[in-house]
Enzyme design. Sequence first.
Site, PDB file in Angstrom:
ATOM      1  N   THR A  61       1.062  -1.371   0.532  1.00 58.16           N
ATOM      2  CA  THR A  61      -0.081   0.207   0.224  1.00 58.16           C
ATOM      3  C   THR A  61       0.981   1.033  -0.387  1.00 58.16           C
ATOM      4  OG1 THR A  61      -0.449   0.353   2.329  1.00 58.16           O
ATOM      5  CG2 THR A  61      -1.643  -1.143   1.371  1.00 58.16           C
ATOM      6  N   CYS A  62       0.207   2.325   0.269  1.00 58.46           N
ATOM      7  CA  CYS A  62       1.365   3.617   0.228  1.00 58.46           C
ATOM      8  C   CYS A  62       1.849   3.461   1.438  1.00 58.46           C
ATOM      9  CB  CYS A  62      -0.176   4.753  -0.028  1.00 58.46           C
ATOM     10  SG  CYS A  62      -1.048   4.480   1.147  1.00 58.46           S
ATOM     11  N   ARG A 121       3.036   0.449   2.976  1.00 57.44           N
ATOM     12  CA  ARG A 121       3.719   0.038   3.739  1.00 57.44           C
ATOM     13  C   ARG A 121       3.722  -1.517   2.270  1.00 57.44           C
ATOM     14  NH1 ARG A 121       2.543  -1.508   7.578  1.00 57.44           N
ATOM     15  NH2 ARG A 121       0.902  -0.020   9.038  1.00 57.44           N
ATOM     16  N   SER A 161      -1.919   1.974  10.862  1.00 58.52           N
ATOM     17  CA  SER A 161      -1.930   2.841   9.933  1.00 58.52           C
ATOM     18  C   SER A 161      -1.649   4.372   9.910  1.00 58.52           C
ATOM     19  CB  SER A 161      -4.061   2.587   9.428  1.00 58.52           C
ATOM     20  OG  SER A 161      -3.947   2.183   8.722  1.00 58.52           O
ATOM     21  N   GLN A 194      -7.560  -3.701   1.579  1.00 65.38           N
ATOM     22  CA  GLN A 194      -6.514  -3.395   0.580  1.00 65.38           C
ATOM     23  C   GLN A 194      -6.063  -5.059   1.725  1.00 65.38           C
ATOM     24  OE1 GLN A 194      -4.581  -0.155   2.241  1.00 65.38           O
ATOM     25  NE2 GLN A 194      -4.925   0.942  -0.255  1.00 65.38           N
ATOM     26  N   GLY A 211      -9.288   6.644  -8.916  1.00 68.40           N
ATOM     27  CA  GLY A 211      -9.153   4.844  -8.330  1.00 68.40           C
ATOM     28  C   GLY A 211     -10.141   5.742  -6.776  1.00 68.40           C
ATOM     29  N   MET A 231      -8.998   6.160  -4.061  1.00 66.40           N
ATOM     30  CA  MET A 231      -8.239   7.496  -3.109  1.00 66.40           C
ATOM     31  C   MET A 231      -9.024   9.012  -4.296  1.00 66.40           C
ATOM     32  SD  MET A 231      -5.958   6.770  -1.603  1.00 66.40           S
ATOM     33  CE  MET A 231      -4.510   7.673  -1.273  1.00 66.40           C
TER      34      MET A 231
END
Length: 439
Positions: free
Chosen positions: A63-64, A66, A122, A133, A202, A204
């Site tokens: 993910t953004c 991790r 997070s 995710q 998307g 986000m």
Amino acid sequence: MDPPLPETLPRAPSDALIAVGLSHRTAPIDIRERFALGDRRRAEWVENLTARPGVSECVVLSTCNRTECYLAGSDAEALDRLGRDALCRVSDLGAAGDSYLATLEGARAVRHLFRVTSGLESLIVGEPQIQGQVRGAYRDGRPMVGPVLHRLFQSALEVGGRVRADTSIASGVTSIPGAAVGLARKVFGSLDDRSVLVLGTGEMGRLTVQCLKREGAGRVFLASRDPARAERVSRPLEALAMRRSAALEALDRVDLVIACTESEAAFLRAPHVRSPRTGRAPLVILDIAVPRNVDPRVAGIPDVFLYNIDDLRQVVDRARAAREHERERAEAIIERHVAKYRAWRRSRRADPAVRALRDTARRLVADALAARAAPSDTDEARRLASQAALNKVLHGPTRAIRWLAERSDGEACLRRMEPWLTGRGPRVGAGSGEGRTGG
């Protein structure tokens, strides 16, 4: 001829489990983006890793904030070495990338994934996108998932749902887009008369537009490389669709840019930004993508303020403090489910014992029926009835063996039971007096 009864039980399955990777806690954004695995690279990368000896299962969560690799196999040290080497190759940092990686083993890896899925790890505590995710990573990894990671990720998704249902951990600002819009509101004071460009259609991008609309942003443009997609996504959000190339040439028409595409390289560069912005307020650019969508050198242009995802920490820290009292309740839920998963892992030790017990019992029934002089239809019916009855009789002992295996000393207990489970235990004589009650 039937094979002889086993002298000893086969070894229980070896279920080494590790998690190796990095996150916003261990690495800055310029390092995290080097390790990011997009959808196109991830499947091939996982397939190559699971082809290595000793790696039986693998799921990658990227993910953004991790990139984490969950591995199951026969040897934890070997899994750690293989996982680290593979991730360092992804980053092109070689051995220098290893210092950013952390490894968790066994219950610590389980607890970590449960915390990740619940939103406790997070950047914005409680953010709901991480559960989707995790589900997507598990779904995409299914060809390389076996019993250990299947149970782990199913449990993690259950824990994430339970934490959000039973606590208020997800109240307030719980998304990166929400934090970005909060930062923009702090910079501008109000978004009512501001023009905003969102790069990315998307999940986000959609969340960002929704947050902007709630804050009363004046005009919101939504841009994509595919104009048809931009139009399709913009319509229900009441945003104005644009082609990305046209949007990049029109940055002087907006006050705020929020970039959140899945591009693997920066595409908004210094030549796209005109300076000075005569008669207009400075341009604020929020790059919340990993890898970053905006070339960091844009920050050196006069009248331009560039923020990336790591710059959201002030907004994030306030949101975290507001929900701190819910953390203990969430942690308690997680610990209960960690204990359940550990009990299941221990119960897998019972598999060889259960197979031995059932094989021995069925063999004894088969031998007794085979001793009859001439088989008949009646004997076949009796055989089937005997097997059915045997399965019912063995259900209780099977459950007892699995319960025993869940104990911390379960494996040792099963070893002591080997002679009886394999049909080679000492016989108790009729006149020995053992097992009788009374005086």
